[in-house]
Design a protein around this motif. Structure first.
Motif, PDB file in Angstrom:
ATOM      1  N   ASN A  99     -24.975  37.513  65.820  1.00 20.90           N
ATOM      2  CA  ASN A  99     -26.035  37.263  64.852  1.00 20.90           C
ATOM      3  C   ASN A  99     -25.502  36.986  63.454  1.00 20.90           C
ATOM      4  OD1 ASN A  99     -28.860  37.358  65.780  1.00 20.90           O
ATOM      5  ND2 ASN A  99     -28.233  39.284  66.715  1.00 20.90           N
ATOM      6  N   GLY A 100     -24.239  37.360  63.221  1.00 19.64           N
ATOM      7  CA  GLY A 100     -23.628  37.058  61.939  1.00 19.64           C
ATOM      8  C   GLY A 100     -23.213  35.609  61.798  1.00 19.64           C
ATOM      9  N   LEU A 101     -23.250  34.851  62.890  1.00 21.98           N
ATOM     10  CA  LEU A 101     -22.880  33.427  62.854  1.00 21.98           C
ATOM     11  C   LEU A 101     -24.092  32.585  62.458  1.00 21.98           C
ATOM     12  CD1 LEU A 101     -20.767  33.234  66.152  1.00 21.98           C
ATOM     13  CD2 LEU A 101     -19.947  33.586  63.815  1.00 21.98           C
ATOM     14  N   SER A 102     -23.891  31.665  61.549  1.00 23.88           N
ATOM     15  CA  SER A 102     -25.012  30.840  61.068  1.00 23.88           C
ATOM     16  C   SER A 102     -25.573  29.945  62.157  1.00 23.88           C
ATOM     17  CB  SER A 102     -24.562  29.981  59.878  1.00 23.88           C
ATOM     18  OG  SER A 102     -23.502  29.114  60.274  1.00 23.88           O
ATOM     19  N   SER A 103     -24.777  29.658  63.181  1.00 27.48           N
ATOM     20  CA  SER A 103     -25.232  28.759  64.252  1.00 27.48           C
ATOM     21  C   SER A 103     -26.196  29.431  65.214  1.00 27.48           C
ATOM     22  CB  SER A 103     -24.025  28.240  65.036  1.00 27.48           C
ATOM     23  OG  SER A 103     -23.276  29.329  65.567  1.00 27.48           O
ATOM     24  N   VAL A 104     -26.163  30.765  65.283  1.00 25.71           N
ATOM     25  CA  VAL A 104     -26.937  31.502  66.288  1.00 25.71           C
ATOM     26  C   VAL A 104     -28.280  31.934  65.704  1.00 25.71           C
ATOM     27  CG1 VAL A 104     -27.000  33.549  67.766  1.00 25.71           C
ATOM     28  CG2 VAL A 104     -24.843  32.314  67.422  1.00 25.71           C
ATOM     29  N   ASP A 105     -29.369  31.591  66.410  1.00 25.13           N
ATOM     30  CA  ASP A 105     -30.711  31.935  65.944  1.00 25.13           C
ATOM     31  C   ASP A 105     -31.271  33.176  66.615  1.00 25.13           C
ATOM     32  OD1 ASP A 105     -31.274  29.687  64.114  1.00 25.13           O
ATOM     33  OD2 ASP A 105     -31.026  28.481  65.915  1.00 25.13           O
ATOM     34  N   LEU A 106     -30.881  33.430  67.851  1.00 23.75           N
ATOM     35  CA  LEU A 106     -31.424  34.568  68.575  1.00 23.75           C
ATOM     36  C   LEU A 106     -30.458  34.986  69.678  1.00 23.75           C
ATOM     37  CD1 LEU A 106     -34.054  36.332  68.708  1.00 23.75           C
ATOM     38  CD2 LEU A 106     -34.818  34.824  70.542  1.00 23.75           C
TER      39      LEU A 106
ATOM     40  N   LYS B 212     -34.004  51.467  73.174  1.00 26.85           N
ATOM     41  CA  LYS B 212     -33.588  50.108  72.818  1.00 26.85           C
ATOM     42  C   LYS B 212     -32.552  50.148  71.700  1.00 26.85           C
ATOM     43  CE  LYS B 212     -37.901  47.832  74.187  1.00 26.85           C
ATOM     44  NZ  LYS B 212     -38.978  46.920  73.772  1.00 26.85           N
ATOM     45  N   PRO B 213     -31.745  49.095  71.591  1.00 29.14           N
ATOM     46  CA  PRO B 213     -30.766  49.049  70.489  1.00 29.14           C
ATOM     47  C   PRO B 213     -31.499  48.999  69.145  1.00 29.14           C
ATOM     48  CG  PRO B 213     -30.262  47.402  72.174  1.00 29.14           C
ATOM     49  CD  PRO B 213     -31.618  47.923  72.481  1.00 29.14           C
ATOM     50  N   PRO B 214     -30.886  49.534  68.101  1.00 27.78           N
ATOM     51  CA  PRO B 214     -31.525  49.491  66.783  1.00 27.78           C
ATOM     52  C   PRO B 214     -31.522  48.084  66.210  1.00 27.78           C
ATOM     53  CG  PRO B 214     -29.292  50.316  66.589  1.00 27.78           C
ATOM     54  CD  PRO B 214     -29.566  50.179  68.068  1.00 27.78           C
TER      55      PRO B 214
ATOM     56  N   LEU C  72     -22.353  46.204  73.947  1.00 27.47           N
ATOM     57  CA  LEU C  72     -23.416  45.205  73.817  1.00 27.47           C
ATOM     58  C   LEU C  72     -23.921  45.082  72.385  1.00 27.47           C
ATOM     59  CD1 LEU C  72     -25.485  43.275  75.115  1.00 27.47           C
ATOM     60  CD2 LEU C  72     -26.921  45.276  75.580  1.00 27.47           C
ATOM     61  N   GLU C  73     -24.204  46.221  71.767  1.00 24.25           N
ATOM     62  CA  GLU C  73     -24.758  46.193  70.410  1.00 24.25           C
ATOM     63  C   GLU C  73     -23.789  45.541  69.432  1.00 24.25           C
ATOM     64  OE1 GLU C  73     -25.828  49.421  66.989  1.00 24.25           O
ATOM     65  OE2 GLU C  73     -26.310  49.949  69.064  1.00 24.25           O
ATOM     66  N   ASN C  74     -22.509  45.882  69.510  1.00 23.25           N
ATOM     67  CA  ASN C  74     -21.517  45.308  68.590  1.00 23.25           C
ATOM     68  C   ASN C  74     -21.346  43.812  68.821  1.00 23.25           C
ATOM     69  OD1 ASN C  74     -21.047  47.767  67.379  1.00 23.25           O
ATOM     70  ND2 ASN C  74     -19.320  48.289  68.702  1.00 23.25           N
ATOM     71  N   ARG C  75     -21.344  43.402  70.073  1.00 21.61           N
ATOM     72  CA  ARG C  75     -21.229  41.960  70.356  1.00 21.61           C
ATOM     73  C   ARG C  75     -22.412  41.196  69.784  1.00 21.61           C
ATOM     74  NH1 ARG C  75     -21.406  41.250  76.109  1.00 21.61           N
ATOM     75  NH2 ARG C  75     -21.809  43.469  76.496  1.00 21.61           N
ATOM     76  N   ALA C  76     -23.613  41.796  69.901  1.00 21.91           N
ATOM     77  CA  ALA C  76     -24.824  41.143  69.391  1.00 21.91           C
ATOM     78  C   ALA C  76     -24.805  41.020  67.874  1.00 21.91           C
ATOM     79  CB  ALA C  76     -26.058  41.932  69.832  1.00 21.91           C
TER      80      ALA C  76
ATOM     81  N   ASN D 192     -34.169  36.129  54.897  1.00 22.83           N
ATOM     82  CA  ASN D 192     -34.075  37.267  55.826  1.00 22.83           C
ATOM     83  C   ASN D 192     -34.347  36.804  57.240  1.00 22.83           C
ATOM     84  OD1 ASN D 192     -33.852  40.036  56.506  1.00 22.83           O
ATOM     85  ND2 ASN D 192     -36.065  40.193  56.594  1.00 22.83           N
ATOM     86  N   LYS D 193     -33.703  35.716  57.629  1.00 22.43           N
ATOM     87  CA  LYS D 193     -34.108  35.034  58.850  1.00 22.43           C
ATOM     88  C   LYS D 193     -33.455  35.566  60.127  1.00 22.43           C
ATOM     89  CE  LYS D 193     -30.681  31.379  58.223  1.00 22.43           C
ATOM     90  NZ  LYS D 193     -30.499  29.953  57.944  1.00 22.43           N
ATOM     91  N   LYS D 194     -32.446  36.419  59.996  1.00 19.78           N
ATOM     92  CA  LYS D 194     -31.723  36.861  61.176  1.00 19.78           C
ATOM     93  C   LYS D 194     -31.950  38.330  61.492  1.00 19.78           C
ATOM     94  CE  LYS D 194     -28.933  34.631  63.002  1.00 19.78           C
ATOM     95  NZ  LYS D 194     -27.595  34.246  62.600  1.00 19.78           N
ATOM     96  N   LEU D 195     -32.121  38.618  62.766  1.00 16.67           N
ATOM     97  CA  LEU D 195     -32.137  40.005  63.236  1.00 16.67           C
ATOM     98  C   LEU D 195     -30.707  40.395  63.583  1.00 16.67           C
ATOM     99  CD1 LEU D 195     -35.128  39.878  65.727  1.00 16.67           C
ATOM    100  CD2 LEU D 195     -35.161  40.695  63.379  1.00 16.67           C
ATOM    101  N   SER D 196     -30.323  41.626  63.261  1.00 18.20           N
ATOM    102  CA  SER D 196     -28.943  42.052  63.479  1.00 18.20           C
ATOM    103  C   SER D 196     -28.763  42.750  64.822  1.00 18.20           C
ATOM    104  CB  SER D 196     -28.510  42.971  62.337  1.00 18.20           C
ATOM    105  OG  SER D 196     -28.531  42.275  61.133  1.00 18.20           O
ATOM    106  N   THR D 197     -29.514  42.347  65.823  1.00 15.12           N
ATOM    107  CA  THR D 197     -29.328  42.923  67.148  1.00 15.12           C
ATOM    108  C   THR D 197     -29.916  41.976  68.186  1.00 15.12           C
ATOM    109  OG1 THR D 197     -29.643  44.918  68.465  1.00 15.12           O
ATOM    110  CG2 THR D 197     -31.471  44.253  67.060  1.00 15.12           C
TER     111      THR D 197
END
Length: 474
Positions: free
Chosen positions: A400-407, A244-246, A392-396, A315-320
């Motif tokens: 996830n760096g955008l404040s509008s995106v939750d998951l 799985k992606p890290p 895929l990993e870089n796009r994710a 710490n609300k966002k996952l980076s993947t």
């Protein structure tokens, strides 16, 4: 992760096994140098005793509201008795295997003006009670949901592989905090939680994140680990799994006062979260938040559920990305609290201002924005062999760096139809000049009582135009 609440399942039970330590703190003032030697004189004001090692792990579990048994070897002495009194007062059930031939491991720290001047260690690693410890472990494991092995290299877990094998046999998750220059005995652990220094001792130095992930995945494969969580101080923590992606959790920004026992808190919160049926992605987010809190405290310490929940927004966002099964768990938790789920999809190969404005508008429609992205093979089938530009990993990570995106969740089909039917969003959003009947998944969402919204794209902003400009300049 936005809107996720840490709510431990109080009916779950945890077994902590490992090196039990008594931490002593002697506090005083220093104002002069000894005439006998060039060392400060400390005028002692007071003394404090705390639970350390595996005992601190057990206290951290108890502070989160779960039932916990603590098993380990101590001396047959007053230190053991005092330690048991501290733990029992905090609702930890103690099972001490007492060895008359050795002292209870004790770390005595001399502290002045919030600075540790010296530490004195009292220990003896040669015990004859390891077989008795394993016998008691086999008895206790029958009644628990998860096991933590806290290895401080003090002798209790010399036969750690036997403890892991028995947990595997019972299909009970086993988490290990290692302390060794050889990780081979930890084979078949569910989750191994070394710090970065311990990790590098095993796999060697690395210079890039890609090297870290490559070495971590190889270690997972060699040791047959379900997961590897590397704690990295001010760089946060990284969750690595073979297939799985890290997942990168950035350090929660707090003032670091004392890192003593931070690893104890991480593995305790991780175990409690898993025993409470949270996904591993969410469990590591909770653990990362807890780590940021406990380093603000002096000495071995613990955190509470309220403290974690008050600080989760840091710490609300996952980076993947997460897979669809874990995405469903997260969505169900969000929906149970009356929140609405918005879903959109796309390749999002080169993210531009049009994407950012579109996602901001989509997020304003409801409470939680889920973005489904095509995996690399799916993009290639749709866009041609030269795509994707970004994997895929870089796009994710960018999304996830955008404040509008939750998951962010991925799908490998040509269309998101199956994913939409699996996740059942409240509102499906699509950008462009589509008619509602042309949007994949629209009929299903409408039949399920949901809404479909079409948002226009900004003219002139597209990945195709960006690539044309780049090619023309070349």
């Amino acid at each position: 992760m936005q809107d996720i609440i840490f709510k431990p399942q109080n009916s779950a039970k945890v077994l902590v096994v490992g090196d039990i330590i008594l931490d002593e703190y002697i506090y005083g003032e220093t104002s002069r140098i000894s005439p006998e030697a060039p060392v400060p004189i400390v005028r002692v004001d007071n003394t404090e005793e705390r639970a350390g090692g595996a005992a601190n792990v057990a206290l951290n579990v108890s502070s989160l509201g779960l039932s916990v048994d603590l098993l380990g070897i101590t001396g047959k002495d007053e230190s053991s008795d005092r330690l048991k009194k501290i733990l029992t007062k905090q609702n930890v059930t103690c099972h001490f295997i007492k060895d008359e031939s050795l002292p209870t491991t004790t770390k005595r720290r001399i502290v002045s003006q919030h600075q540790q001047l010296i530490r004195l260690d009292y220990e003896n690693k040669k015990t004859t009670k390891t077989s008795s410890l394993l016998d008691k472990y086999i008895e206790l494991i029958e009644k628990v949901d998860i096991v933590i092995l806290s290895d401080y290299a003090k002798g209790s877990l010399l036969g750690v592989d036997s403890f892991i094998k028995y947990a595997n046999k019972k299909n009970i998750p086993v988490l290990v905090d290692p302390k060794s220059d050889d990780f081979t005995p930890y084979k078949n652990t569910t989750i191994l939680t070394p710090n970065e220094k311990e990790f590098e001792v095993i796999v060697g130095k690395y210079n890039t994140e890609d090297e870290l992930i490559k070495k971590g995945k190889l270690l997972c494969k060699e040791l047959k680990l379900s997961a590897l969580l590397v704690t990295r101080g001010n760089k946060g923590m990284t969750l690595i799994r073979d297939e799985k992606p890290p997942i990168y959790h950035h350090a929660v920004t707090h003032e670091v006062f004392d890192v003593t026992g931070a690893g104890d808190t991480v593995i305790a919160v991780l175990a409690v979260s898993i025993a409470s049926n949270f996904s591993l992605e969410i469990a590591t987010s909770f653990a990362n938040t807890a780590a940021g809190l406990v380093v603000e405290k002096f000495g071995t310490a613990s955190v509470t559920v309220d403290e974690i929940n008050k600080n989760l927004n840091d710490n609300k966002k996952l980076s993947t990305i997460v897979d669809r099964n874990n995405a469903l768990k997260i969505i169900q938790d969000i929906r149970d609290r009356g929140k609405t789920i918005i879903m959109t999809n796309g390749c999002f190969d080169i993210i531009h201002t049009g994407h950012v404005r579109y996602l901001n508008k989509a997020r304003s429609i409801g409470d939680f924005l889920l973005v489904a992205i095509n995996d690399d093979d799916s993009v290639k089938r749709l866009k041609g062999n030269s795509r994707p530009i970004n994997n895929l990993e870089n796009r994710a990570v960018v999304l996830n760096g955008l404040s509008s995106v939750d998951l962010v969740v991925t799908f490998n089909e040509d269309t998101p139809e199956k994913l939409i039917e699996f996740l059942k969003p409240d509102t499906l959003v699509k950008g462009g000049d589509y008619k509602e009947e042309e949007i994949i998944g629209a009929d299903f969402v409408k039949r399920s009582g949901g809404n479909v919204v079409v948002l226009p794209f900004e003219k002139g902003n597209s990945t195709t135009n960006i690539l044309k400009k780049i090619n023309n300049k070349e």
